[in-house]
Design a protein around this motif. Structure first.
Motif, PDB file in Angstrom:
ATOM      1  N   GLY A 198      42.378  -8.745 -11.968  1.00 44.58           N
ATOM      2  CA  GLY A 198      42.544  -8.504 -13.390  1.00 44.58           C
ATOM      3  C   GLY A 198      43.986  -8.197 -13.746  1.00 44.58           C
ATOM      4  O   GLY A 198      44.720  -7.582 -12.962  1.00 44.58           O
ATOM      5  N   ASN A 199      44.396  -8.614 -14.950  1.00 43.62           N
ATOM      6  CA  ASN A 199      45.776  -8.435 -15.399  1.00 43.62           C
ATOM      7  C   ASN A 199      45.822  -8.003 -16.859  1.00 43.62           C
ATOM      8  O   ASN A 199      44.862  -8.178 -17.608  1.00 43.62           O
ATOM      9  N   CYS A 200      46.961  -7.462 -17.269  1.00 47.33           N
ATOM     10  CA  CYS A 200      47.173  -6.989 -18.645  1.00 47.33           C
ATOM     11  C   CYS A 200      48.556  -7.392 -19.132  1.00 47.33           C
ATOM     12  O   CYS A 200      49.457  -7.639 -18.335  1.00 47.33           O
TER      13      CYS A 200
ATOM     14  N   TYR B 236      46.746   3.215 -18.443  1.00 51.00           N
ATOM     15  CA  TYR B 236      45.792   2.535 -19.314  1.00 51.00           C
ATOM     16  C   TYR B 236      45.619   1.077 -18.891  1.00 51.00           C
ATOM     17  O   TYR B 236      44.498   0.555 -18.821  1.00 51.00           O
ATOM     18  N   ASN B 237      46.734   0.400 -18.619  1.00 53.08           N
ATOM     19  CA  ASN B 237      46.673  -1.009 -18.237  1.00 53.08           C
ATOM     20  C   ASN B 237      45.945  -1.201 -16.917  1.00 53.08           C
ATOM     21  O   ASN B 237      45.231  -2.193 -16.729  1.00 53.08           O
TER      22      ASN B 237
ATOM     23  N   LYS C 294      38.562  -3.101 -15.524  1.00 46.34           N
ATOM     24  CA  LYS C 294      37.363  -3.411 -16.300  1.00 46.34           C
ATOM     25  C   LYS C 294      37.221  -4.919 -16.498  1.00 46.34           C
ATOM     26  O   LYS C 294      36.110  -5.465 -16.425  1.00 46.34           O
ATOM     27  N   ARG C 295      38.326  -5.595 -16.733  1.00 46.21           N
ATOM     28  CA  ARG C 295      38.281  -7.051 -16.879  1.00 46.21           C
ATOM     29  C   ARG C 295      37.848  -7.721 -15.573  1.00 46.21           C
ATOM     30  O   ARG C 295      36.995  -8.618 -15.572  1.00 46.21           O
TER      31      ARG C 295
ATOM     32  N   ASP D  78      49.706  -4.288 -15.250  1.00 42.82           N
ATOM     33  CA  ASP D  78      50.682  -5.253 -15.754  1.00 42.82           C
ATOM     34  C   ASP D  78      51.716  -5.618 -14.689  1.00 42.82           C
ATOM     35  O   ASP D  78      52.838  -6.008 -15.006  1.00 42.82           O
ATOM     36  N   GLU D  79      51.314  -5.521 -13.415  1.00 47.48           N
ATOM     37  CA  GLU D  79      52.254  -5.783 -12.321  1.00 47.48           C
ATOM     38  C   GLU D  79      52.619  -7.255 -12.175  1.00 47.48           C
ATOM     39  O   GLU D  79      53.689  -7.586 -11.667  1.00 47.48           O
TER      40      GLU D  79
END
Length: 274
Positions: free
Chosen positions: A57-59, A67-68, A74-75, A101-102
């Motif tokens: 998962g990513n943001c 938070y990210n 969750k994604r 967000d890495e």
């Protein structure tokens, strides 16, 4: 930084020879699967048996690091749960992870680019016996085929145009080939091409990290640096399209030697218009 993500379709008809990837995307601050995402995951679930699935998962970077991280988990879990219900015991869901967000694939400077970072990547890989590897024959050289003999959408190799690991800097022995490429475009002013960048070795991401730009779109930066070279020589940018295909079309897989890795760090040419 513009980045064009290569999308595989019609999964039900693909035989996995090495590794493939599918990505599903999410709305800002959400982790619910859209109907389009479910349709794509349904197709993945119909692939051959005895495959390994890994889910990341990513943001985008709009929230805090903590938070990210949670949102990306969750994604990833939403995708994992949906796939698990579909594939049953036919394939193996090896791992599920949220990366926060890495693994930015661009600089998120526009909403479109931020949307590319709000995603879950699903990697599907077949099992290899010890020492086994796939070796594909390179395409015919773009530099040695007459333009009149080329077909629209046909793919060609660029001999000797290979890159330093983790960078969009080509090795010196590619200079002559790139000069020839420029001359071909100069002498054929209606010719339009697509440059397709490739990487090696980074099996945990669609694309590799470019240590010069700090983004995870190395295959695109390799194609784009050749586009920029041609532009600087006077070729109209409208005649050249740059795309990144990550590691999804290796000539050799898995790479076991430095020679294998160099062969996969390449850019290929597709004819768009003659």
């Amino acid at each position: 930084m513009k980045f064009i993500l290569f999308c595989l379709m019609l999964f039900s008809f693909i035989r996995i020879d090495a590794q493939m990837l599918a990505s599903v995307y999410f709305k800002h601050n959400r982790y619910e699967l859209s109907s389009e995402s479910k349709q794509k995951l349904d197709s993945l679930a119909r692939l051959d048996n005895n495959l390994t699935f890994r889910i990341f998962g990513n943001c985008d970077p709009s929230g805090s690091a903590g938070y990210n991280k949670v949102l990306s988990e969750k994604r990833a879990n939403a995708v994992s749960k949906y796939l698990q219900e579909k594939i049953k015991n036919r394939n193996n869901l090896q791992s599920t992870a949220g990366l926060g967000d890495e693994k930015q694939i661009n600089d998120s400077s526009t909403e479109e680019l931020r949307g590319k970072n709000r995603r879950v990547d699903v990697f599907i890989e077949k099992a290899f016996a010890q020492g086994e590897k796939i070796s594909q024959k390179a395409f015919a050289s773009f530099l040695s085929v007459q333009i009149s003999q080329m077909k629209i959408k046909e793919t060609f190799s660029l001999p000797d145009v290979n890159f330093i690991g983790n960078r969009h800097v080509w090795l010196p022995n590619g200079n002559q080939s790139l000069t020839q490429l420029f001359n071909i475009l100069k002498d054929n002013p209606t010719l339009e091409i697509e440059l397709q960048g490739h990487i090696c070795c980074d099996y945990d991401n669609f694309d590799g990290r470019d240590i010069d730009s700090g983004t995870f779109n190395l295959s695109w930066t390799r194609a784009n640096v050749i586009k920029e070279f041609l532009q600087n020589q006077g070729i109209d940018a409208a005649r050249i399209k740059a795309v990144g295909l990550g590691h999804l079309n290796p000539l050799i897989y898995p790479e076991r030697t430095e020679e294998d890795r160099i062969k996969n760090r390449r850019v290929e040419v597709v004819v768009l218009k003659k």
